[in-house]
Design a protein around this motif. Structure first.
Motif, PDB file in Angstrom:
ATOM      1  N   UNK A   1     -12.307   0.573  13.185  1.00  0.00           N
ATOM      2  CA  UNK A   1     -12.834  -0.354  12.189  1.00  0.00           C
ATOM      3  C   UNK A   1     -11.819  -0.618  11.077  1.00  0.00           C
ATOM      4  N   UNK A   2     -12.059  -1.711  10.361  1.00  0.00           N
ATOM      5  CA  UNK A   2     -11.224  -2.082   9.225  1.00  0.00           C
ATOM      6  C   UNK A   2     -12.034  -1.852   7.959  1.00  0.00           C
ATOM      7  N   UNK A   3     -11.421  -1.209   6.977  1.00  0.00           N
ATOM      8  CA  UNK A   3     -12.066  -0.987   5.676  1.00  0.00           C
ATOM      9  C   UNK A   3     -11.423  -1.925   4.667  1.00  0.00           C
ATOM     10  N   UNK A   4     -12.253  -2.729   4.025  1.00  0.00           N
ATOM     11  CA  UNK A   4     -11.822  -3.595   2.932  1.00  0.00           C
ATOM     12  C   UNK A   4     -12.374  -2.977   1.643  1.00  0.00           C
ATOM     13  N   UNK A   5     -11.584  -2.155   0.916  1.00  0.00           N
ATOM     14  CA  UNK A   5     -12.099  -1.388  -0.217  1.00  0.00           C
ATOM     15  C   UNK A   5     -12.123  -2.116  -1.564  1.00  0.00           C
TER      16      UNK A   5
ATOM     17  N   UNK B   1     -10.521   6.563  10.053  1.00  0.00           N
ATOM     18  CA  UNK B   1      -9.938   6.407  11.376  1.00  0.00           C
ATOM     19  C   UNK B   1      -9.937   4.931  11.742  1.00  0.00           C
ATOM     20  N   UNK B   2      -8.982   4.206  11.212  1.00  0.00           N
ATOM     21  CA  UNK B   2      -8.886   2.772  11.433  1.00  0.00           C
ATOM     22  C   UNK B   2      -7.853   2.180  10.502  1.00  0.00           C
ATOM     23  N   UNK B   3      -8.003   0.902  10.203  1.00  0.00           N
ATOM     24  CA  UNK B   3      -7.088   0.159   9.340  1.00  0.00           C
ATOM     25  C   UNK B   3      -7.725  -0.012   7.964  1.00  0.00           C
ATOM     26  N   UNK B   4      -6.918   0.038   6.920  1.00  0.00           N
ATOM     27  CA  UNK B   4      -7.367  -0.332   5.575  1.00  0.00           C
ATOM     28  C   UNK B   4      -6.625  -1.616   5.227  1.00  0.00           C
ATOM     29  N   UNK B   5      -7.366  -2.684   4.916  1.00  0.00           N
ATOM     30  CA  UNK B   5      -6.796  -4.002   4.654  1.00  0.00           C
ATOM     31  C   UNK B   5      -7.479  -4.579   3.429  1.00  0.00           C
ATOM     32  N   UNK B   6      -6.692  -4.959   2.404  1.00  0.00           N
ATOM     33  CA  UNK B   6      -7.294  -5.415   1.168  1.00  0.00           C
ATOM     34  C   UNK B   6      -6.318  -6.189   0.294  1.00  0.00           C
ATOM     35  N   UNK B   7      -6.859  -6.830  -0.711  1.00  0.00           N
ATOM     36  CA  UNK B   7      -6.108  -7.399  -1.830  1.00  0.00           C
ATOM     37  C   UNK B   7      -6.569  -6.585  -3.046  1.00  0.00           C
ATOM     38  N   UNK B   8      -5.870  -5.499  -3.356  1.00  0.00           N
ATOM     39  CA  UNK B   8      -6.336  -4.613  -4.432  1.00  0.00           C
ATOM     40  C   UNK B   8      -6.065  -5.197  -5.803  1.00  0.00           C
ATOM     41  N   UNK B   9      -6.706  -4.661  -6.838  1.00  0.00           N
ATOM     42  CA  UNK B   9      -6.345  -5.064  -8.194  1.00  0.00           C
ATOM     43  C   UNK B   9      -4.847  -4.810  -8.396  1.00  0.00           C
ATOM     44  N   UNK B  10      -4.107  -5.829  -8.832  1.00  0.00           N
ATOM     45  CA  UNK B  10      -2.653  -5.711  -8.921  1.00  0.00           C
ATOM     46  C   UNK B  10      -2.226  -4.516  -9.772  1.00  0.00           C
ATOM     47  N   UNK B  11      -2.924  -4.297 -10.878  1.00  0.00           N
ATOM     48  CA  UNK B  11      -2.526  -3.203 -11.779  1.00  0.00           C
ATOM     49  C   UNK B  11      -2.750  -1.824 -11.153  1.00  0.00           C
ATOM     50  N   UNK B  12      -3.536  -1.759 -10.086  1.00  0.00           N
ATOM     51  CA  UNK B  12      -3.804  -0.486  -9.404  1.00  0.00           C
ATOM     52  C   UNK B  12      -3.188  -0.418  -8.008  1.00  0.00           C
ATOM     53  N   UNK B  13      -2.306  -1.341  -7.690  1.00  0.00           N
ATOM     54  CA  UNK B  13      -1.756  -1.423  -6.338  1.00  0.00           C
ATOM     55  C   UNK B  13      -1.111  -0.124  -5.877  1.00  0.00           C
ATOM     56  N   UNK B  14      -0.266   0.463  -6.701  1.00  0.00           N
ATOM     57  CA  UNK B  14       0.415   1.708  -6.295  1.00  0.00           C
ATOM     58  C   UNK B  14      -0.599   2.817  -6.039  1.00  0.00           C
TER      59      UNK B  14
ATOM     60  N   UNK C   1      -3.575   6.190  -2.172  1.00  0.00           N
ATOM     61  CA  UNK C   1      -4.892   6.624  -1.709  1.00  0.00           C
ATOM     62  C   UNK C   1      -5.110   6.219  -0.247  1.00  0.00           C
ATOM     63  N   UNK C   2      -4.822   4.969   0.080  1.00  0.00           N
ATOM     64  CA  UNK C   2      -5.041   4.487   1.444  1.00  0.00           C
ATOM     65  C   UNK C   2      -4.226   5.294   2.451  1.00  0.00           C
ATOM     66  N   UNK C   3      -2.965   5.539   2.130  1.00  0.00           N
ATOM     67  CA  UNK C   3      -2.117   6.292   3.060  1.00  0.00           C
ATOM     68  C   UNK C   3      -2.537   7.754   3.164  1.00  0.00           C
ATOM     69  N   UNK C   4      -3.216   8.264   2.143  1.00  0.00           N
ATOM     70  CA  UNK C   4      -3.713   9.642   2.221  1.00  0.00           C
ATOM     71  C   UNK C   4      -4.960   9.748   3.100  1.00  0.00           C
ATOM     72  N   UNK C   5      -5.647   8.617   3.307  1.00  0.00           N
ATOM     73  CA  UNK C   5      -6.908   8.627   4.050  1.00  0.00           C
ATOM     74  C   UNK C   5      -6.755   8.337   5.541  1.00  0.00           C
ATOM     75  N   UNK C   6      -5.718   7.555   5.913  1.00  0.00           N
ATOM     76  CA  UNK C   6      -5.555   7.197   7.328  1.00  0.00           C
ATOM     77  C   UNK C   6      -4.724   8.259   8.053  1.00  0.00           C
TER      78      UNK C   6
END
Length: 194
Positions: free
Chosen positions: A49-53, A95-108, A113-118
């Protein structure tokens, strides 16, 4: 330099309006459609599945669903779509893909966080301005977590403050999709989205 002049010259990130409180700038659905077509062209498969957080009003999620992807949609703020969840406080693996347009000020923060979860080999994909590649701080982040692909939109696509595309549909900045593959240590490959 005035904000208006800086914006016209493309020399600044200044806006002629105030920033949206939670940095909610909805992604133009056409940008998602074009990205999916480019992935298909290149034989890149999105693992479901894809997570759009940072789903906002569902602009990205709805396109993914139309393309038969299984999507989990969450956001910090209830905007009438998805469920309310603070992504940065999550600690369960995905267990899948994380795909999003995050708040720019919180991108890093979102990247870390995303890379720690997948799991290794899984992808994290962000829609960001092309100038996201700039800055010494982000350069250090990219050294730690190399980007696998940067998909650059050859023609301008836009975002809309607060999801209001009729009022705030600006196309003054260039955008790209940044694709991380957890564990990847090679060079970044740039690809074009026509």
């Amino acid at each position: 330099m005035s904000r208006k002049l800086a914006l016209m010259l493309g020399a600044s990130n200044h806006s002629t309006t105030d920033r949206e409180g939670n940095d909610f700038y909805a992604t133009e659905p056409r940008a998602v459609e074009k990205f999916l077509a480019a992935l298909e062209r290149d034989g890149v498969v999105l693992q479901c599945p894809i997570w759009e957080p940072a789903c906002g009003q569902g602009h990205i999620s709805k396109v993914l669903i139309r393309h038969a992807h299984l999507v989990k949609s969450t956001d910090l703020v209830d905007r009438g779509y998805g469920s309310v969840l603070n992504f940065l406080e999550c600690d369960h693996p995905w267990d899948g893909t994380i795909l999003t347009n995050p708040p720019f000020k919180l991108s890093a923060d979102f990247i870390r966080k995303a890379l720690s979860l997948v799991y290794d080999g899984q992808r994290v994909i962000f829609f960001q301005r092309l100038n996201f590649l700039e800055s010494a701080k982000r350069f250090a982040l990219f050294q730690e977590f190399p980007i696998r692909y940067v998909y650059v939109h050859a023609s301008r696509v836009g975002t809309a403050m607060g999801g209001d595309f009729e009022r705030y549909h600006a196309k003054s900045m260039a955008y790209a999709w940044y694709v991380w593959e957890k564990g990847y240590q090679g060079d970044t490959v740039m690809r074009w989205i026509p």
